[in-house]
Each structure stands twice: as structure tokens, then as C-alpha cells.
Design a protein around this motif. Structure first.
Motif, mmCIF file in Angstrom:
data_model
loop_
_atom_site.group_PDB
_atom_site.id
_atom_site.type_symbol
_atom_site.label_atom_id
_atom_site.label_comp_id
_atom_site.label_asym_id
_atom_site.label_seq_id
_atom_site.Cartn_x
_atom_site.Cartn_y
_atom_site.Cartn_z
ATOM 1 N N MET A 45 0.766 -1.122 0.127
ATOM 2 C CA MET A 45 -0.091 -0.072 0.069
ATOM 3 C C MET A 45 1.068 1.248 -0.028
ATOM 4 S SD MET A 45 -3.367 -0.771 0.385
ATOM 5 C CE MET A 45 -4.222 0.468 0.919
ATOM 6 N N ASN A 46 0.380 2.228 -0.832
ATOM 7 C CA ASN A 46 1.204 3.389 -0.804
ATOM 8 C C ASN A 46 0.579 4.470 0.165
ATOM 9 O OD1 ASN A 46 2.138 6.208 -1.603
ATOM 10 N ND2 ASN A 46 2.607 5.329 -3.749
ATOM 11 N N ASP A 47 1.314 5.029 0.993
ATOM 12 C CA ASP A 47 0.626 6.103 2.036
ATOM 13 C C ASP A 47 0.305 7.351 1.664
ATOM 14 O OD1 ASP A 47 3.153 7.056 2.401
ATOM 15 O OD2 ASP A 47 3.225 6.057 4.358
ATOM 16 N N LEU A 48 0.960 7.613 0.398
ATOM 17 C CA LEU A 48 0.837 8.976 -0.378
ATOM 18 C C LEU A 48 1.466 9.945 0.382
ATOM 19 C CD1 LEU A 48 -3.022 8.937 -1.319
ATOM 20 C CD2 LEU A 48 -0.996 7.735 -2.398
ATOM 21 N N LYS A 49 2.383 9.700 1.386
ATOM 22 C CA LYS A 49 2.898 10.905 1.871
ATOM 23 C C LYS A 49 4.159 11.505 1.403
ATOM 24 C CE LYS A 49 1.969 9.166 6.670
ATOM 25 N NZ LYS A 49 0.859 9.956 6.888
ATOM 26 N N ARG A 50 4.599 11.041 0.170
ATOM 27 C CA ARG A 50 5.518 11.775 -0.518
ATOM 28 C C ARG A 50 4.994 12.793 -1.485
ATOM 29 N NH1 ARG A 50 10.884 8.282 -1.989
ATOM 30 N NH2 ARG A 50 9.864 6.324 -2.243
ATOM 31 N N MET A 51 3.694 12.704 -1.380
ATOM 32 C CA MET A 51 2.911 13.423 -2.582
ATOM 33 C C MET A 51 3.598 14.956 -2.383
ATOM 34 S SD MET A 51 -1.100 14.061 -3.315
ATOM 35 C CE MET A 51 -1.139 12.354 -3.561
ATOM 36 N N GLY A 52 3.856 15.755 -3.817
ATOM 37 C CA GLY A 52 4.412 17.028 -3.672
ATOM 38 C C GLY A 52 3.917 17.745 -4.618
ATOM 39 N N LEU A 53 4.719 18.681 -5.271
ATOM 40 C CA LEU A 53 4.456 19.932 -6.172
ATOM 41 C C LEU A 53 5.068 19.867 -7.448
ATOM 42 C CD1 LEU A 53 3.792 22.723 -3.779
ATOM 43 C CD2 LEU A 53 1.867 21.402 -4.757
ATOM 44 N N ALA A 54 4.603 20.204 -8.507
ATOM 45 C CA ALA A 54 5.282 20.789 -9.690
ATOM 46 C C ALA A 54 5.052 22.190 -9.542
ATOM 47 C CB ALA A 54 4.446 20.379 -10.944
ATOM 48 N N VAL A 55 6.537 22.698 -9.914
ATOM 49 C CA VAL A 55 6.896 24.139 -9.405
ATOM 50 C C VAL A 55 7.706 24.925 -10.496
ATOM 51 C CG1 VAL A 55 6.133 24.148 -7.188
ATOM 52 C CG2 VAL A 55 8.588 23.734 -7.877
ATOM 53 N N THR A 56 7.597 26.191 -10.830
ATOM 54 C CA THR A 56 8.853 26.846 -11.421
ATOM 55 C C THR A 56 9.124 27.614 -10.225
ATOM 56 O OG1 THR A 56 7.206 28.829 -11.812
ATOM 57 C CG2 THR A 56 7.638 27.032 -13.570
ATOM 58 N N LEU A 57 10.293 28.351 -10.499
ATOM 59 C CA LEU A 57 11.001 29.118 -9.431
ATOM 60 C C LEU A 57 10.358 29.919 -8.667
ATOM 61 C CD1 LEU A 57 13.883 29.337 -8.154
ATOM 62 C CD2 LEU A 57 14.448 31.232 -9.899
ATOM 63 N N PRO A 58 9.328 30.849 -8.915
ATOM 64 C CA PRO A 58 8.450 31.525 -8.040
ATOM 65 C C PRO A 58 7.739 30.765 -7.090
ATOM 66 C CG PRO A 58 8.249 32.385 -10.187
ATOM 67 C CD PRO A 58 9.162 31.195 -10.340
ATOM 68 N N GLU A 59 7.248 29.550 -7.491
ATOM 69 C CA GLU A 59 6.518 28.669 -6.560
ATOM 70 C C GLU A 59 7.283 28.069 -5.742
ATOM 71 O OE1 GLU A 59 4.887 30.028 -9.995
ATOM 72 O OE2 GLU A 59 5.415 27.865 -10.478
ATOM 73 N N LEU A 60 8.363 27.651 -6.104
ATOM 74 C CA LEU A 60 9.330 26.954 -5.383
ATOM 75 C C LEU A 60 9.991 28.006 -4.085
ATOM 76 C CD1 LEU A 60 11.104 24.296 -4.664
ATOM 77 C CD2 LEU A 60 12.717 25.470 -6.201
ATOM 78 N N GLU A 61 10.217 29.312 -4.380
ATOM 79 C CA GLU A 61 10.495 30.154 -3.457
ATOM 80 C C GLU A 61 9.352 30.107 -2.274
ATOM 81 O OE1 GLU A 61 12.707 32.537 -3.030
ATOM 82 O OE2 GLU A 61 13.767 32.461 -5.191
#
Length: 268
Positions: free
Chosen positions: A1-17
Motif C-alpha cells: 500500500m502507498n500511504d501517499l506521504k511523499r506527494m508533492g508539487l510541480a513548480v517553477t522558481l517563483p512557486e518553489l520560493e
């Protein structure tokens, strides 16, 4: 089972900031998308890569890059076009190497019209062969970098051709990427729901883009903002055995809502 705890984001630099501390605190999956844009490719992309790497210093999660995709035809018949495509995709791997990434998203080559049961009837073998001509040098380089190319559904009406393409490489460095929002839109053309895509592609799945829309436009809303059936999608993701990278891919104005949605999942 995958607990989904690694779920993250796609970002460009402004969103990464905006989100770097949150991504690092949870060792979350992150996908850097700056190099998709021609003005970044043709500018000082190394400076952008350096800044992204600085912001992710100490991040213990998985980092990936979305390859250039504007006007990129990976099944190009014209050898000169193919050379340009390879150069642009190689730049994606340059960027990936600069940030220490381990996955590169490449778009599906299958742009076609027609009923899903007859599309590719006489052309699939040739389309796969042309895609190999384009991607095999990149797959070889990806293997050297410890990277996986993940091929994402775009206008694909049903999973069969894309699954056949991914499997044809016979390589652990080529895996399937499923964009839940794209699958949802194509449902209006007879495609199965997104959860079916996840079930059908389970053994080859390496990467998922999670985004919502109204099944008419590729809006890239935070989950819950459109009409995707998220209960089914999350059920399939929790059942996944291949530990795919889980990337919520939204427009900049939806990043905070996306982070809140991910946080709410962890409280369930």
C-alpha cells in the motif's frame, strides 16, 4: 500500500520560493518545470537551476524535471526535426543533472483523431519505431544519470498505445506517467476514467500528475476544484506497488489550495 506521504508539487522558481520549506519538511516529491519554456532554455537556465538547487538544499525527497514540450514531436518522421527535438530534450537532461533530478517527464507522441478502437490500427508499430529513434539516445543518457524517463498521456484516448510504447523500451529507465486531468478531459471522447488508466498502467507506473478540471479545459486546478472522481483515483494510488512519483501540478494561483488538499489527505 502507498500511504501517499511523499506527494508533492510541480513548480517553477517563483512557486518553489513559496513552497520549498514545506516540500523539504515532508521530504516530498518535487518537479521543476522552468526549463519547459523556450525563454528559459535560451537564457541563463543554469542560474535558475542553481537557485532551485539552493532552495532544495537538505531536501530528502525525490526531485524531477519536466522536459521541454512546446512543438516537441517525439515521433517526428523528418530527421532534421528529430535532431532539434533531441537537442531540446537533452537540454532537459542537462537541467536535471544540474539539480540532481531522477525523473524527466516527456510527452506522449500520440496525437491523432479517430475512434479509440481503430486509431493506430495500421500506424502504431511505425509510431513506436519513430519514437525509439528520437528517445533511445536519451534513454541511454538517462540510465547513465540514474534517471527515469516518464512518458505522459496528453491527447491519448485510451491506455493501450502508450502502454505498448513504454513496454517496448524494455528498460527500467522508461516508465509511464499518467496525468489524471488529461485522462479526465479525454473521457469526453470515449476514454475510460482516470482511475481505470491507473489500474491498467499499474505495472509500468512511475509518475502521476494530479490536477483537476471540468473535463473541458486543461485548467490545472487543485484537486476538488473540478469534476475528477478523486475517491477512485486515490484508491488506485494507495494500491500502487511501483512507488510512483506523486506530483500535484496546478497553476500558480492554486498552489496554496493544493498544499492544503495534500495536508488534508494526511489527516485521514
Amino acid at each position: 500500500m502507498n500511504d501517499l506521504k511523499r506527494m508533492g508539487l510541480a513548480v517553477t522558481l517563483p512557486e518553489l520560493e513559496q513552497s520549498a520549506d514545506w516540500l523539504k519538511a515532508g521530504a516530498r516529491d518535487v518537479e521543476l518545470q522552468d526549463v519547459c519554456e523556450p525563454h528559459v532554455m535560451d537564457g541563463d537556465w543554469r542560474a535558475t537551476a542553481r537557485r532551485s538547487a539552493e532552495l532544495l538544499s537538505g531536501h530528502g525527497g525525490r526531485v524531477g524535471v519536466h522536459a521541454p514540450f512546446w512543438n516537441i514531436a517525439t515521433a517526428a518522421l523528418d530527421s532534421q526535426v528529430r535532431a532539434v527535438v533531441q537537442a531540446r530534450l537533452n537540454l532537459g537532461l542537462d537541467y536535471l543533472e544540474a539539480v540532481g533530478g531522477t525523473h524527466l517527464v516527456v510527452h506522449s507522441p500520440f496525437y491523432f483523431f479517430g475512434h479509440p478502437l481503430v486509431a493506430h490500427h495500421d500506424t502504431l508499430e511505425a509510431e513506436i519505431a519513430l519514437t525509439h529513434l528520437t528517445l533511445e539516445p536519451l534513454v541511454s543518457r538517462a540510465a547513465d544519470l540514474g534517471c527515469t524517463l516518464v512518458i505522459e498521456n496528453i491527447l491519448d484516448v485510451y491506455p493501450g498505445p502508450l502502454l505498448a510504447l513504454v513496454a517496448s523500451f524494455r528498460s527500467p529507465h522508461v516508465r509511464l506517467s499518467i496525468d489524471v486531468g488529461h485522462a479526465h478531459i479525454m473521457g469526453g471522447r470515449g476514454a475510460p476514467p482516470a482511475a481505470h488508466w491507473l489500474a491498467q498502467g499499474a505495472s509500468l507506473l512511475g509518475h502521476v500528475h494530479l490536477q483537476d478540471n471540468d473535463a473541458a479545459t486543461d485548467a490545472h486546478l487543485a484537486p476538488g476544484g473540478g469534476t475528477v472522481h478523486w475517491a477512485g483515483v486515490l484508491r488506485e494510488l494507495r494500491l500502487s506497488q511501483t512507488d510512483p512519483r506523486l506530483i500535484v501540478e496546478v497553476v500558480p494561483g492554486e498552489v496554496e489550495r493544493a498544499m492544503a488538499w495534500i495536508g488534508a489527505l494526511e489527516e485521514v
